[in-house]
Every structure is written in structure tokens, then in C-alpha cells.
Scaffold this active site. Structure first.
Site, short mmCIF file in Angstrom:
data_model
loop_
_atom_site.label_atom_id
_atom_site.label_comp_id
_atom_site.label_asym_id
_atom_site.label_seq_id
_atom_site.Cartn_x
_atom_site.Cartn_y
_atom_site.Cartn_z
N SER A 49 32.95 36.69 36.50
CA SER A 49 33.85 37.23 36.51
C SER A 49 35.14 36.87 36.86
O SER A 49 35.67 35.97 36.13
CB SER A 49 33.72 38.22 37.38
OG SER A 49 34.51 39.11 38.06
N ASP A 196 28.91 42.72 34.07
CA ASP A 196 29.46 42.22 34.92
C ASP A 196 28.45 40.64 35.79
O ASP A 196 27.36 41.60 36.10
CB ASP A 196 30.42 42.17 35.97
CG ASP A 196 30.62 41.91 37.52
OD1 ASP A 196 29.97 41.06 37.63
OD2 ASP A 196 32.08 41.77 36.97
#
Length: 344
Positions: A49, A196
Site C-alpha cells: 500500500s 489492498d
């Protein structure tokens, strides 16, 4: 007087960079301090991320302009992210000592509980896509990156970790690593939807042990390893469960590494296999500003804005400089982080 066996080769370090939304600006500050100091080289960088963004942007800067180029690239990236938003995501608290979510950002996040990304953002507008396109030369990075990159994403339909390495890294891989499914549509790669990377690894540490020459790994952590108080309100409980979910895979991986490393070190050298030798030789270091993160709170991960980024950058630089002062001499010699104490 330098002894014959001593060299001027700087010590080499791997980096493991956690994700954490806007809190990733603290990692920017840590990296800036390390790059400015200039005494370390980097071998592998694993990121998830916001950690993935920092990893790739730093690699781009190193490729084009060395340490100073990396510092400039990181500042340009975080400034561009702040400028790409239609409003400040963070505003100062009433006492002027901290930051809180701006009302517009808080309202938008509330909508995500009732509307899907397709409903909330029908044209799939993602400012981060434009920022990355403008700043990263992915064609060059895939073949000329001066560091080994490991970018984590999660396959949405299986929960399995997808780890993108240098030849595979492109715009979609980075966007997938930071794809929060309540905010963004899943990113299709090879026909598979990705979310994610924090759901599967935040970040992945094992490739730094298996695929890199450097034996030292510095973990820059954004999620506190311990929390001060048990949440009681529904909102705080939701935020804590999200934090625990995003950190669970990392904690399990590090607990396993700690146990295996301890066993390897207890095994006589002549009986160690290749993996045991690597584990026994591995040295770990950590920057864990848990006190800062606990005070900021989980919701400020969405509090993007230049003033907030600059505050985190300054804190990150302070933590990076302190780590260099206290532990630079440990690199290449010994671990400065006790894995058993940190992870059990």
C-alpha cells in the site's frame, strides 16, 4: 589507520515498509533521513500500500539521481498526492496540537458504508493513478531499478498473496497494492481482481530473507504493536478490528521467522541447511513509532493533506535520525530489534 581487511564499502540494508494510508508520510520522513545520511546502501525493498508507493518512488529516484534524486522524488510524490485532492483531508485540532479528519472527508467515508465504489465513483476516478503515471517510468524501472522490489497485493477471490517483483511491476500492481475495496474498484491483473496488499502481507518479509544478499532488514512499522486501551464505542471497535486484520498476517509471519531463527541459531553450523544458515545470519532492526500512531488514531489514515503530510514527515525524519544515531553501528554486526520480544 585502516586495517588491510577493512573496506570503504557502505553497509547494505533491506527495507520492509508497512502500509498505512496517509501515515505513509511518516515512512517518507524515515527514508529521507536514511538517504540524506548516505552511509547505507539498499538491496531489497518490500512494501504494501503506502509502503509500496514509497518503495517504488524511492527506486525511481535512486535510478535517476541517486540518494538526492530519491529524496526529491519522494517529496514530489507526497506533494502531488496532497495537491491532487479537491480538499484538505486533515484539519488541525482545536488546541492546534494535532490533526483530525476534515468534515468533508468524514462524510465521504460514511458514504462508503452504504455505497459501493461503482456507485460512489461511477467513472472510477483515482487521483493516485495520474500521480504515478506522471512520476514513475515503469518501463525503465522494470529493468534498471537499483533495488529489488517486492510489492504485495491480495487476490480478492482467494485471499492469497500476490507478490510483484521487478519484471512485473507496473501501474496496476501499485494501484492493486493500495486498493481498499470500500473506496476503489478491484484492480484486474491477469484476469484476477486484486485488493489492498495489507490483507495478505503488510509487508512481506520472507522474500527479503530468501532473495536478497543483504542480511540486515530494517522494518518501518506504522501499526502499533500494542495498543493502550481497549475500544468501547462501535466506531472505535470497527477501527481496531480493521487494524488487527491488516496486521495479523505480518505478526504471524514475524512470529514464525522469530521461532525458526531461534532454532537455527541453536543448531550447530555444520548441521544447518541453506535456509537455516540464512535465518541464523539474518539481522533485524525496527523503527516502530507506536506512541505517535496511537495518538493519531486509525481514522487519520484517510487524512491526506500537505500540512498533515509535512507533520508526519518531520516525525519520520526524527525517528530515522534517532535510529541512525543509536543503531547504525549495529548494521552488519548484530540485530538491534529483539524479534522474540516484539513478536513472541
Amino acid at each position: 589507520m585502516r586495517l588491510p581487511w577493512q573496506t570503504d564499502t557502505p553497509p547494505t540494508l533491506n527495507l520492509a515498509l508497512q502500509g498505512g494510508g496517509a501515515h505513509g508520510a511518516l515512512t517518507w520522513g524515515v527514508l529521507d533521513a536514511l538517504l540524506e545520511d548516505g552511509r547505507l546502501r539498499f538491496d531489497g525493498v518490500s512494501g504494501t500500500s503506502a509502503g509500496a508507493m514509497n518503495a517504488v518512488v524511492m527506486a525511481q529516484g535512486l535510478m535517476s539521481g541517486g540518494n538526492e534524486g530519491a529524496r526529491e522524488a519522494l517529496r514530489s510524490f507526497w506533494t502531488a498526492v496532497a495537491n491532487s485532492l479537491p480538499f484538505e483531508g486533515a484539519v488541525p485540532t482545536a488546541d492546534g496540537l494535532g490533526f483530525r479528519l476534515a468534515p468533508a472527508m468524514r462524510l465521504m467515508l460514511q458514504w462508503t458504508h452504504y455505497l459501493s465504489p461503482e456507485q460512489l465513483n461511477p467513472f472510477d476516478h483515482n487521483p493516485l493513478r495520474d500521480v504515478l503515471k506522471a512520476q514513475i517510468d515503469f518501463d525503465q524501472l522494470r529493468t534498471r531499478s537499483p533495488v529489488k522490489l517486492f510489492i504485495a497485493a491480495t487476490e480478492a477471490n482467494s485471499g492469497q498473496l500476490r507478490l510483484f517483483q521487478n519484471p512485473e511491476i507496473g501501474l496496476d500492481a501499485l494501484l492493486a497494492s493500495a486498493c481498499l475495496p470500500r473506496l476503489h474498484r478491484s484492480v484486474l491483473i491477469d484476469g484476477q481482481p486484486h485488493w489492498d496488499g495489507g490483507y495478505a502481507a503488510n509487508p512481506a518479509v520472507y522474500p527479503l530473507l530468501l532473495d536478497c544478499q543483504a542480511r540486515d532488514t530494517l522494518m518501518v512499522l506504522l501499526t502499533p504493536l500494542t495498543w493502550g486501551e481497549t475500544p468501547k464505542s462501535a466506531k472505535d471497535i470497527d477501527q481496531r478490528t480493521m487494524e488487527l486484520a491488516f496486521n495479523a498476517t505480518f505478526l504471524r509471519e514475524m512470529r514464525l521467522i522469530a521461532q525458526l531463527r531461534s532454532r537455527a541459531m541453536d543448531t550447530p553450523r555444520w548441521r544447518r541447511g541453506a535456509l537455516e544458515s540464512r535465518l541464523a545470519q539474518a539481522r533485524f532492526h525496527a523503527i516502530e513509532p507506536g506512541d505517535v500512531m496511537r495518538e493519531l488514531g486509525s481514522e487519520t489514515k484517510a487524512a491526506a493533506g500537505q500540512r498533515f503530510f509535512e507533520m508526519l514527515f518531520t516525525l519520520g525524519r526524527e525517528h530515522g535520525q534517532r535510529w541512525l544515531l543509536e543503531h547504525f553501528s549495529d548494521v552488519g554486526e548484530r540485530s538491534s530489534a529483539d524479534l522474540k520480544l516484539l513478536f513472541g
